[in-house]
Design an enzyme around this catalytic site. Sequence first.
Site, short mmCIF file in Angstrom:
data_model
loop_
_atom_site.label_atom_id
_atom_site.label_comp_id
_atom_site.label_asym_id
_atom_site.label_seq_id
_atom_site.Cartn_x
_atom_site.Cartn_y
_atom_site.Cartn_z
N SER A 215 0.79 -1.23 0.00
CA SER A 215 0.00 0.00 0.00
C SER A 215 0.82 1.27 0.00
CB SER A 215 -0.90 0.01 1.23
OG SER A 215 -0.12 0.03 2.40
N HIS B 109 -5.32 -4.33 -0.86
CA HIS B 109 -5.26 -3.29 -1.90
C HIS B 109 -5.39 -3.84 -3.31
CE1 HIS B 109 -4.18 0.15 0.69
NE2 HIS B 109 -3.77 -0.82 1.49
N LYS C 38 -11.75 -0.74 0.77
CA LYS C 38 -11.04 -0.05 -0.31
C LYS C 38 -11.86 -0.19 -1.60
CE LYS C 38 -7.00 -0.87 2.45
NZ LYS C 38 -7.20 0.30 3.30
N1 PMP Z 1 -4.18 -4.90 5.34
C1 PMP Z 1 -3.60 -3.93 4.61
C2 PMP Z 1 -2.45 -4.28 3.72
C3 PMP Z 1 -4.05 -2.62 4.70
O1 PMP Z 1 -3.45 -1.65 4.01
C4 PMP Z 1 -5.17 -2.32 5.55
C5 PMP Z 1 -5.74 -0.93 5.68
N2 PMP Z 1 -4.94 0.12 5.41
C6 PMP Z 1 -5.72 -3.36 6.28
C7 PMP Z 1 -5.22 -4.64 6.15
C8 PMP Z 1 -6.86 -3.09 7.24
O2 PMP Z 1 -8.05 -2.91 6.59
P1 PMP Z 1 -9.28 -2.16 7.30
O3 PMP Z 1 -9.19 -0.72 6.94
O4 PMP Z 1 -10.49 -2.82 6.73
O5 PMP Z 1 -9.17 -2.39 8.76
#
Ligand code: PMP
Length: 402
Positions: free
Chosen positions: A185, A213, A244
């Site tokens: 990300s 992502h 997302k």
């Molecule tokens: N895994 C990754 C790689 C993420 O980037 C994110 C959120 N930024 C999450 C898990 C967590 O997702 P959520 O926003 O649904 O808690």
Amino acid sequence: MSISKRFAELEHIRSALNEADADPGRIVMERMLSATEAEIAGRRTILAGTNNYLGLTFEPGILEASHQALREQGSGTTGSRMANGSFASHVALERSFAEFYEVPAAMIFSTGYQANLGILTGLLRAGDKVVIDAHSHASIYDGCRLSGADFFPFRHNDPEDLRKRLRRLGDDARGALVVTEGLYSMLGDIAPLAELLEVTEEFGAYLMVDEAHSLGVYGEQGRGVAEAAGILDRVDFITGTFSKSLGSMGGFCVSRHEQLNLLRYGSRPYIFTASSSPANIAAAHWALDHVRSHPELREKLWSNVAQLYSGLKDLGFRLGSAPSPVVAVRVDSHDEAARIWNELLASGVYVNLVVPPASPDGASLLRCSVSAGHSPEQIETIVAAFGEAISRTAFAGACCSG
Ligand code: PMP
């Protein structure tokens, strides 16, 4: 450490951000205008940092599905599935995820963060071994810590280093867990999943891939980087989020092991929290169906990615080596990043300011996330704003490659 010392430590972080005028936490979307625009500080602003990859959050279909669920099932579930029982909509969404990934088991969680926490703490016990990519998301690090397992980072996206770490585990490598992501990300690079899987299989370990992502973005059917790499049927656990590309809130795990369902009896982040609200579930379900039936959305996204990537590259910015929906602009210092970020905001463009310790490798980044919902004109405006931001500042030469 006492609480007062901790408060002082946090105050120090806050004032440093304030002094640098670089606190992303102060941004308020005063009014949402669409999936790609909001009013920030009274200014109409293009959103290029919200992970809304498919731009679905204001689609009439997703809104209607959520409204209907709200009317028919109420505003909240008021408890966990183990204590209160499941709503039919939770079960139906799990069935759709299992069908989409062509696997026997799917579990949904209240957030993506909890999905990773729930799977890692559900699978691992003290003394177990887990080997994770060094750039893993906080939820993966936290899940490993909370599980009590011994965990070992391997060098980012480096199958040879993974092999070294597994070899060092000796007999414990068999049955260990390897964790990676699909699309990363922050830097917008993707994992060499076929090679990582090969190493994992060589040692008889299990592979978990977080596609937070990459769901809806990579693969012929939008199932992620594992699908694009042609290894979907060999990955043991895939986790992800609804927050997302699906434009909702919640998380999931799918697995080729039917026993994933047993985690319902031993995963505390699944058991001890309220299940997702009906409106969230309905939105995620609508979006999942939409991802499956509208491949042209991905084409639109990738065309926007190409436009932003080449526009910024032509201006001389340092970007990742290949285009992806996360376009990370690398600059030389925290101060530079903060200055450009503020310039962009002043010209009506919102991107993410990412600086150490939140960034990998100590990088200072202006992170853009591209959306299928962006118009070519909006992308042009974003590129132009970056151009103006560097021409207005004295460090143009320092931040760009050529
Ligand atoms: N895994 C990754 C790689 C993420 O980037 C994110 C959120 N930024 C999450 C898990 C967590 O997702 P959520 O926003 O649904 O808690």
